[in-house]
Motif scaffolding. Sequence first.
Motif, short mmCIF file in Angstrom:
data_model
loop_
_atom_site.label_atom_id
_atom_site.label_comp_id
_atom_site.label_asym_id
_atom_site.label_seq_id
_atom_site.Cartn_x
_atom_site.Cartn_y
_atom_site.Cartn_z
N HIS A 76 29.72 -35.53 32.28
CA HIS A 76 28.94 -34.71 33.22
C HIS A 76 29.72 -34.53 34.51
O HIS A 76 30.48 -35.40 34.93
CB HIS A 76 27.54 -35.29 33.47
CG HIS A 76 27.49 -36.68 34.03
ND1 HIS A 76 27.62 -36.94 35.37
CD2 HIS A 76 27.31 -37.88 33.44
CE1 HIS A 76 27.50 -38.24 35.58
NE2 HIS A 76 27.33 -38.84 34.43
N ASP A 109 31.47 -43.03 37.41
CA ASP A 109 30.36 -42.30 36.76
C ASP A 109 30.42 -40.84 37.11
O ASP A 109 29.80 -40.42 38.07
CB ASP A 109 29.03 -42.94 37.20
CG ASP A 109 27.82 -42.28 36.57
OD1 ASP A 109 27.99 -41.57 35.57
OD2 ASP A 109 26.71 -42.47 37.09
N MET A 110 31.05 -40.02 36.28
CA MET A 110 31.95 -40.37 35.21
C MET A 110 33.11 -39.39 35.18
O MET A 110 33.55 -38.94 34.16
CB MET A 110 31.21 -40.39 33.85
CG MET A 110 30.68 -39.00 33.45
SD MET A 110 30.06 -38.84 31.76
CE MET A 110 31.36 -39.24 30.67
N GLU A 143 23.35 -34.17 34.56
CA GLU A 143 22.99 -35.41 33.83
C GLU A 143 22.24 -36.36 34.74
O GLU A 143 21.33 -37.06 34.31
CB GLU A 143 24.26 -36.08 33.28
CG GLU A 143 23.99 -37.23 32.31
CD GLU A 143 23.71 -38.58 32.96
OE1 GLU A 143 23.16 -39.46 32.27
OE2 GLU A 143 24.00 -38.77 34.15
N GLU A 144 22.65 -36.40 36.00
CA GLU A 144 22.06 -37.38 36.93
C GLU A 144 20.61 -37.07 37.29
O GLU A 144 19.94 -37.89 37.92
CB GLU A 144 22.92 -37.48 38.20
CG GLU A 144 24.32 -38.04 37.97
CD GLU A 144 24.34 -39.50 37.53
OE1 GLU A 144 23.27 -40.11 37.37
OE2 GLU A 144 25.45 -40.04 37.34
N GLU A 171 29.58 -41.19 28.01
CA GLU A 171 29.84 -42.28 28.95
C GLU A 171 29.26 -43.64 28.52
O GLU A 171 28.26 -43.73 27.84
CB GLU A 171 29.29 -41.94 30.33
CG GLU A 171 27.77 -41.87 30.38
CD GLU A 171 27.26 -41.30 31.69
OE1 GLU A 171 27.69 -41.75 32.75
OE2 GLU A 171 26.43 -40.38 31.64
ZN ZN Z 1 26.92 -40.90 34.31
#
Ligand code: ZN
Length: 397
Positions: A76, A109-110, A143-144, A171
């Motif tokens: 992501h 991340d990431m 994604e977060e 991840e």
């Molecule tokens: Zn992540």
Amino acid sequence: MDYAKNPAIKNFVEYLQIPSVQPNVNYGQCVSFFKKHADELGLSFKVIELVPKKPIVVLTWAGQEPQLPSILLNSHMDVVPVFEKSWTYPPFSAHIDGEGRIYARGSQDMKCVGMQYLEAVRRLKAEGVKLKRTLHLSYVPDEEIGGHDGMQKWVLTDSFKALNVGFALDEGLANPTEEFALYNGERCIWQMHVHCAGQPGHGSLLLPNTAGEKLRIIINKFMTLRDEQKKILDSDPKLTIGDVTTVNMTQIYGGVQSNVLPEKLTVVFDCRLAVTVDHVEFENMVKAWCKEAGEGVTYEFEQRNPPVAVTKTDTSNPYWVAFKTAADEMNLKLDIRIFPGATDSRYVRRVGIPALGFSPMNNTPVLLHDHDEFLHAHVYLRGIDIYTKLIPAVANV
Ligand code: ZN
């Protein structure tokens, strides 16, 4: 060693310096960044926009047998917000300190993994390697914040189905020991609001059938389950949080004023169901608790993830066999676990595609979402070496 002069570190630093930070991320810079790399590497480049301003970037390296299911290397592009005052160096400076630590939001991340895939492909291409299966590198948004406008939607589209993905990597997490953590499944999120209806009335009386009495029973039931799971976790040092069901009371609401018995009180629980939990049985247990608590106790879901099979790590999964063989050849110690939180892998597994969560960061403190997130340059570079072996292994299955 002067890491700042290493071309792979330079590329990583450049990606880290793009402030693709939630909320309201401007992904434009990321898209141009990957377009530049795709052109450099001779990879085909595609942007899919299922929701305006939420691009999904796909770089493709066609395999020699393109009819075979492909390999998806997912990452992501977004990162979580920062509390800049608590950082030693500005979080989007990607400052490299004297020890070689690269400080930046996204270093663990990431963005590390997203760039390691690309650098490994660069090396393989330079070595003249040809892969049997087609490789897709996907860079997804959001994604977060749950991946709802990214991976969750994408896996259901024809553009995703057309990739014919047979296996995916996504991840994992850093690990402070020599071992590399590898994730083959995730727990299921159930967020439930339990409503307790009762007899309204004056706060000076002892009326029957009150919302408060029912609420107490519900809280006791959920918190007893929490105690039991905590005992299980504490009893065995081999277990990690991903192996048990977690239950947390996160909100309570209702009532009108302090001397009026409420018509309704509601309590909210965030539950993460272990992969071994039978979802029907779990719901029946909640139903029974509501019945026991009394008349008018109901529940509704804010979020309810369906059960998803874990990715097999045995000989029935040829991609796993290839991954493991390559890891063994490099003497990587793998520690297979269930992911404690949620990643985009859950959407990939949900459509029946095996996926492993792996971020090659051993001997590294877990700093995702934390202040002073960093990754050591030598760990980053070793990660490229690792993918340079892993990618051909799974792509030549
Ligand atoms: Zn992540």
